[in-house]
Motif scaffolding. Structure first.
Motif, PDB file in Angstrom:
ATOM      1  N   GLU A 160      -5.392  -9.751  14.823  1.00 58.63           N
ATOM      2  CA  GLU A 160      -5.877  -9.982  13.515  1.00 58.63           C
ATOM      3  C   GLU A 160      -5.471  -8.828  12.763  1.00 58.63           C
ATOM      4  OE1 GLU A 160      -7.603 -12.427  11.933  1.00 58.63           O
ATOM      5  OE2 GLU A 160      -6.826 -11.077  10.162  1.00 58.63           O
ATOM      6  N   VAL A 161      -4.680  -9.208  11.718  1.00 58.41           N
ATOM      7  CA  VAL A 161      -4.179  -8.015  11.005  1.00 58.41           C
ATOM      8  C   VAL A 161      -4.243  -8.241   9.437  1.00 58.41           C
ATOM      9  CG1 VAL A 161      -2.123  -7.557  12.501  1.00 58.41           C
ATOM     10  CG2 VAL A 161      -1.942  -9.088  10.599  1.00 58.41           C
ATOM     11  N   GLY A 162      -5.317  -9.223   9.098  1.00 61.85           N
ATOM     12  CA  GLY A 162      -5.341  -9.518   7.718  1.00 61.85           C
ATOM     13  C   GLY A 162      -6.531  -8.995   7.041  1.00 61.85           C
ATOM     14  N   MET A 163      -7.234  -8.060   7.453  1.00 65.92           N
ATOM     15  CA  MET A 163      -8.918  -7.906   6.867  1.00 65.92           C
ATOM     16  C   MET A 163      -8.598  -6.357   6.460  1.00 65.92           C
ATOM     17  SD  MET A 163     -11.394  -9.584   9.552  1.00 65.92           S
ATOM     18  CE  MET A 163     -10.958 -11.249   9.890  1.00 65.92           C
ATOM     19  N   GLY A 164      -7.378  -5.821   6.104  1.00 65.43           N
ATOM     20  CA  GLY A 164      -7.354  -4.400   5.483  1.00 65.43           C
ATOM     21  C   GLY A 164      -6.824  -4.645   3.953  1.00 65.43           C
ATOM     22  N   ILE A 165      -6.994  -3.532   3.373  1.00 66.93           N
ATOM     23  CA  ILE A 165      -6.328  -3.795   1.792  1.00 66.93           C
ATOM     24  C   ILE A 165      -4.747  -4.038   1.788  1.00 66.93           C
ATOM     25  CG2 ILE A 165      -5.195  -1.373   1.524  1.00 66.93           C
ATOM     26  CD1 ILE A 165      -7.979  -2.605  -0.369  1.00 66.93           C
ATOM     27  N   ASP A 222       1.385  -1.800   0.605  1.00 67.10           N
ATOM     28  CA  ASP A 222       2.299  -1.442  -0.325  1.00 67.10           C
ATOM     29  C   ASP A 222       3.588  -2.002  -0.025  1.00 67.10           C
ATOM     30  OD1 ASP A 222       0.566   0.246  -1.546  1.00 67.10           O
ATOM     31  OD2 ASP A 222       1.279   2.099  -0.303  1.00 67.10           O
ATOM     32  N   LYS A 241       6.635  -4.888   0.775  1.00 71.94           N
ATOM     33  CA  LYS A 241       6.835  -6.192   0.614  1.00 71.94           C
ATOM     34  C   LYS A 241       7.006  -6.864   2.535  1.00 71.94           C
ATOM     35  CE  LYS A 241       9.175 -10.240  -1.265  1.00 71.94           C
ATOM     36  NZ  LYS A 241      10.283 -10.559  -2.134  1.00 71.94           N
ATOM     37  N   ALA A 248       5.626  -5.617   5.070  1.00 69.33           N
ATOM     38  CA  ALA A 248       4.352  -5.513   5.705  1.00 69.33           C
ATOM     39  C   ALA A 248       3.414  -6.832   5.184  1.00 69.33           C
ATOM     40  CB  ALA A 248       3.547  -4.387   5.178  1.00 69.33           C
ATOM     41  N   ARG A 249       3.622  -6.994   3.567  1.00 72.35           N
ATOM     42  CA  ARG A 249       2.655  -8.275   3.307  1.00 72.35           C
ATOM     43  C   ARG A 249       3.489  -9.599   3.942  1.00 72.35           C
ATOM     44  NH1 ARG A 249       3.156  -5.478  -1.571  1.00 72.35           N
ATOM     45  NH2 ARG A 249       5.032  -6.639  -2.225  1.00 72.35           N
ATOM     46  N   PHE A 260       4.846  -9.964   6.963  1.00 73.40           N
ATOM     47  CA  PHE A 260       4.397  -9.913   8.354  1.00 73.40           C
ATOM     48  C   PHE A 260       2.734 -10.538   8.444  1.00 73.40           C
ATOM     49  CE2 PHE A 260       2.471  -8.064  11.995  1.00 73.40           C
ATOM     50  CZ  PHE A 260       3.087  -8.902  13.148  1.00 73.40           C
ATOM     51  N   ARG A 261       2.089 -10.034   7.570  1.00 74.47           N
ATOM     52  CA  ARG A 261       0.814 -10.259   7.403  1.00 74.47           C
ATOM     53  C   ARG A 261       0.541 -11.761   7.387  1.00 74.47           C
ATOM     54  NH1 ARG A 261      -4.100  -7.671   3.552  1.00 74.47           N
ATOM     55  NH2 ARG A 261      -2.959  -8.981   1.885  1.00 74.47           N
ATOM     56  N   ASP A 262       1.278 -12.073   6.491  1.00 77.51           N
ATOM     57  CA  ASP A 262       1.119 -13.948   5.975  1.00 77.51           C
ATOM     58  C   ASP A 262       1.512 -14.492   7.226  1.00 77.51           C
ATOM     59  OD1 ASP A 262       0.062 -13.287   3.378  1.00 77.51           O
ATOM     60  OD2 ASP A 262       1.849 -13.621   2.423  1.00 77.51           O
ATOM     61  N   GLY A 276      -0.914 -14.412  10.068  1.00 73.44           N
ATOM     62  CA  GLY A 276      -2.084 -15.091   9.863  1.00 73.44           C
ATOM     63  C   GLY A 276      -1.765 -16.715   9.904  1.00 73.44           C
ATOM     64  N   LYS A 277      -0.958 -17.175   9.542  1.00 80.90           N
ATOM     65  CA  LYS A 277      -0.416 -18.431   9.786  1.00 80.90           C
ATOM     66  C   LYS A 277      -0.069 -18.823  11.182  1.00 80.90           C
ATOM     67  CE  LYS A 277       1.682 -19.108   5.023  1.00 80.90           C
ATOM     68  NZ  LYS A 277       2.889 -18.479   4.202  1.00 80.90           N
ATOM     69  N   MET A 300      -8.278  -4.022  11.929  1.00 77.59           N
ATOM     70  CA  MET A 300      -7.833  -5.484  11.766  1.00 77.59           C
ATOM     71  C   MET A 300      -7.033  -5.564  10.406  1.00 77.59           C
ATOM     72  SD  MET A 300     -11.258  -7.763  12.589  1.00 77.59           S
ATOM     73  CE  MET A 300     -12.130  -7.294  14.012  1.00 77.59           C
ATOM     74  N   SER A 352      -4.354 -14.800   4.464  1.00 78.40           N
ATOM     75  CA  SER A 352      -3.771 -15.715   5.336  1.00 78.40           C
ATOM     76  C   SER A 352      -4.613 -16.157   6.669  1.00 78.40           C
ATOM     77  CB  SER A 352      -2.371 -15.384   5.911  1.00 78.40           C
ATOM     78  OG  SER A 352      -1.559 -15.297   4.927  1.00 78.40           O
ATOM     79  N   VAL A 378     -11.398  -6.984   3.243  1.00 86.10           N
ATOM     80  CA  VAL A 378     -10.610  -5.998   2.979  1.00 86.10           C
ATOM     81  C   VAL A 378     -10.729  -4.737   3.540  1.00 86.10           C
ATOM     82  CG1 VAL A 378      -9.465  -6.992   0.712  1.00 86.10           C
ATOM     83  CG2 VAL A 378     -11.162  -5.083   0.586  1.00 86.10           C
TER      84      VAL A 378
END
Lengths: 173, 173, 173
Positions: free
Chosen positions: A124-129, A132, A134, A136-137, A139-141, A144-145, B127, C13, C125
């Motif tokens: 799980e990597v989507g529960m932080g802020i 910064d 792109k 990383a964003r 990858f996070r998406d 999650g998918k 996370m 996501s 977050v």
């Protein structure tokens, strides 16, 4: 007894791999370990070695940073696979600039067709802020998918927090 | 009634401290607060003051950024301790360059031997996306391992999300 | 049937919006979508378009980056609102340098007084490592507090992980 596909999700150092190993150990089947790590540096080497020590003997290990489909195709009925982990598999394919949707389709087909049972570990990597940068964003998406698809395809899904399981779907054996 | 060790885990601003305080307030015992914060700047001062106001009167407070073992040793039977929090305790020991495994062993022994009951608060930090810098990754791993050990040692473990408890282990009083 | 206020929390996501839409679709009521996004760039445009495609037809959409109070005031009995999301609403108000406590009080009053039912989506977050920059830390704290207040005000609160719901409060219809 474990179902066809078990999905074990957790944060970093949450005990998800140890929990997944315990599940596999409870099974009578022959144990196969699909290892997805690519070792680039000392930090990674230490992590991989620590996991190796933790698992102990009695595993047939397949090093498989990218081509999980072939590895899953070779699994025999009566074997149980610990796939550790979907996050590293995704990272490797993103670094190789592969089409992630196509790779995920192929992975999910191979999991469905696999003759043995599989325990799939993921992060799980989507529960932080919001990160910064792109990449990383993205990858996070993507992670999650992928987690959503793996959870949807699984018979048993577990969210591991501080080493303790919360059942998202199905029932622990 | 609270068991010997209660573990309350949550994200930043998740309401974990308020939830832990509520648990302690429900108990009839004398209340002790083990405060682990070191105040370096105004931002920290504001957070500490806000927690102080929230707790209100009726607490015996022990300021204890590092030596939790001695503090726990001094707790009397019939007292209940709010230890807030394992994350700050870990941060302080990492900044002091102490051996974390040894410190954790000592902390867990002191918790097991404590004459009163303890509610231990900690942060879930694993996370999000992998942090860029190595120190943050090391902290994340150390915190994850510490949380696993505290959860394993606890009789009751609760994961607080948006102020609401999910029970990981044991049963809420 | 959905209760007055449903709170759907999840990571990036995580499938939280899709889950919230499914809840709304199960209802017989007229569907209203309160859209909070401000589109500044292509990355955002793609995300908004993807959500639009996912929702499909049959929604009355209100674009509402800031003034959710007026939008909620206009909702009729028999309508069900998907408010997506509290995180974007908070971001917009922080960027506009508004008083967040006052805005939150007004939002919660408007939710309580709303004639229709509302499903409110928000992001978790606070479960990563402490962010480097102060603004990110402030946002993280503000989001955590907002989530606590929305969860406390809700009749049904759901934490979505990998597309699967964990019930924090109340009961899924």
């Amino acid at each position: 007894m474990l179902p066809h596909l078990t999905f074990v999700l957790g944060g970093a150092s949450s005990g998800k791999s140890a929990f997944a190993e315990k599940l596999v150990f409870q099974s009578e089947a022959d144990r196969v370990y699909i290892a997805t790590s690519q070792v680039f540096d000392d930090e990674m080497r230490k992590k991989v070695d620590a996991h190796l020590t933790m698992r102990g003997d009695g595993w047939h290990t397949i090093e498989c940073p990218l081509d999980a489909v072939t590895a899953l195709h070779g699994i025999k009925s009566g074997e149980v696979v610990l796939f550790d982990c979907a996050t590293m598999w995704l990272t490797n394919h993103m670094l190789a600039d592969h089409n992630i949707d196509a790779q995920t389709d192929a992975l999910l087909s191979a999991l469905a067709a696999c003759k043995g049972r599989v325990v799939m570990v993921s992060n799980e990597v989507g529960m932080g802020i919001v990160p910064d940068n792109k990449l990383a964003r993205q990858f996070r998406d993507a992670q999650g998918k992928l987690n959503q698809r793996l959870a949807a395809a699984s018979d048993l899904a577990v969210f591991v927090v501080a080493g303790l399981p919360m059942t998202l779907k199905g029932q622990l054996p």
